[in-house]
Structures are given as structure tokens and as C-alpha cells.
Design a protein around this motif. Structure first.
Motif, PDB file in Angstrom:
ATOM      1  N   GLY A 285       5.784  -4.136  -7.373  1.00 42.40           N
ATOM      2  CA  GLY A 285       6.436  -3.125  -8.099  1.00 42.40           C
ATOM      3  C   GLY A 285       5.707  -2.587  -9.319  1.00 42.40           C
ATOM      4  O   GLY A 285       5.757  -1.324  -9.571  1.00 42.40           O
ATOM      5  N   SER A 286       5.297  -3.450 -10.103  1.00 41.20           N
ATOM      6  CA  SER A 286       4.505  -2.990 -11.163  1.00 41.20           C
ATOM      7  C   SER A 286       3.167  -2.205 -10.986  1.00 41.20           C
ATOM      8  O   SER A 286       2.860  -1.081 -11.640  1.00 41.20           O
ATOM      9  N   ASN A 287       2.409  -2.284  -9.814  1.00 45.45           N
ATOM     10  CA  ASN A 287       1.613  -1.696  -9.354  1.00 45.45           C
ATOM     11  C   ASN A 287       2.133  -0.375  -8.643  1.00 45.45           C
ATOM     12  O   ASN A 287       1.269   0.732  -9.061  1.00 45.45           O
ATOM     13  N   LEU A 288       2.917  -0.417  -8.074  1.00 47.12           N
ATOM     14  CA  LEU A 288       3.623   0.838  -7.634  1.00 47.12           C
ATOM     15  C   LEU A 288       3.756   2.010  -8.771  1.00 47.12           C
ATOM     16  O   LEU A 288       3.688   2.935  -8.504  1.00 47.12           O
TER      17      LEU A 288
ATOM     18  N   GLU B  39       3.024   6.759 -11.756  1.00 43.20           N
ATOM     19  CA  GLU B  39       2.787   7.240 -13.188  1.00 43.20           C
ATOM     20  C   GLU B  39       1.640   8.058 -13.150  1.00 43.20           C
ATOM     21  O   GLU B  39       1.615   9.203 -13.828  1.00 43.20           O
ATOM     22  N   ASP B  40       0.360   7.350 -12.593  1.00 39.00           N
ATOM     23  CA  ASP B  40      -0.692   8.064 -12.776  1.00 39.00           C
ATOM     24  C   ASP B  40      -1.036   9.129 -12.132  1.00 39.00           C
ATOM     25  O   ASP B  40      -1.438  10.145 -12.490  1.00 39.00           O
TER      26      ASP B  40
END
Length: 111
Positions: free
Chosen positions: A95-98, A103-104
Motif C-alpha cells: 500500500g505504501s509503495n502504491l 503521488e509521483d
């Protein structure tokens, strides 16, 4: 990549116009991601980030040359939407990588 079928080969039919003119939500990406979900069996799918194209019109629309569209999507239409090879790939993401990827992408799109 070598084209093995005629550029006017019909690969699908649409009931509504397909376009990629809006960055966050558009009819082409909705149809494309549904197809990717079906092919991959995954719950979450994404598409490439460009968004300019020519519209694939819905059936019954009269064009400037007085021809009436039948909703056919040809290989040529697909090459307009994806002028480069886009393979279907699957993987696992936290979830944090997604969140970081989204956001990027949004930062690059709107900054």
C-alpha cells in the motif's frame, strides 16, 4: 515489433465514444483497465500515463465525410492510443509503495 495483420483489422466494437482526453478519468482507460482486469485476474490495474488521442466514435455517428460509424475499433486505432508496445505485466505492491507511485505520477502530471 512487426505488424502481422492488416492495419484495418477490426479488433473490437464500442457502444460509446472512446477517448483519453482527461488525465484522471476517461472512457478509453476505463474500457482498457476492465480488459486488463479480465485478462490478468487482478483486482487493481493501471495504464500508461499519456492522454492525447483521436476519439473512436460510437456507432451511428455521422462524420465530416458523411460516413456513419459502426463502432469498430481497428488495429490502427489501437496504435494511435498506444504507439509503442505495452505488455501486460503483473506483480505485487504494498500500500505504501502504491501510494508513492500514484503521488509521483500525479505530481509529474500536474506540476
Amino acid at each position: 515489433m512487426t505488424l502481422t495483420q492488416s492495419i484495418d483489422t477490426v479488433v473490437a466494437y464500442v457502444q460509446q465514444p472512446l477517448d483519453r482526453r482527461h488525465a484522471l478519468e476517461n472512457t478509453f482507460n476505463s474500457a482498457y483497465t476492465k480488459a486488463y482486469k479480465q485478462l490478468s485476474g487482478k483486482q487493481l490495474v493501471g495504464t500508461s500515463g499519456f492522454r492525447y488521442d483521436s476519439v473512436i466514435p460510437k456507432p451511428g455517428l455521422t462524420l465530416e465525410d458523411n460516413t456513419v460509424t459502426d463502432g469498430a475499433v481497428t488495429l490502427e486505432d489501437m496504435y494511435r492510443f498506444f504507439p509503442f508496445h505495452v505488455p501486460l505485466s503483473t506483480g505485487t505492491i504494498t500500500g505504501s509503495n502504491l501510494k508513492a507511485v500514484i503521488e509521483d505520477s500525479l505530481t509529474k502530471t500536474f506540476s
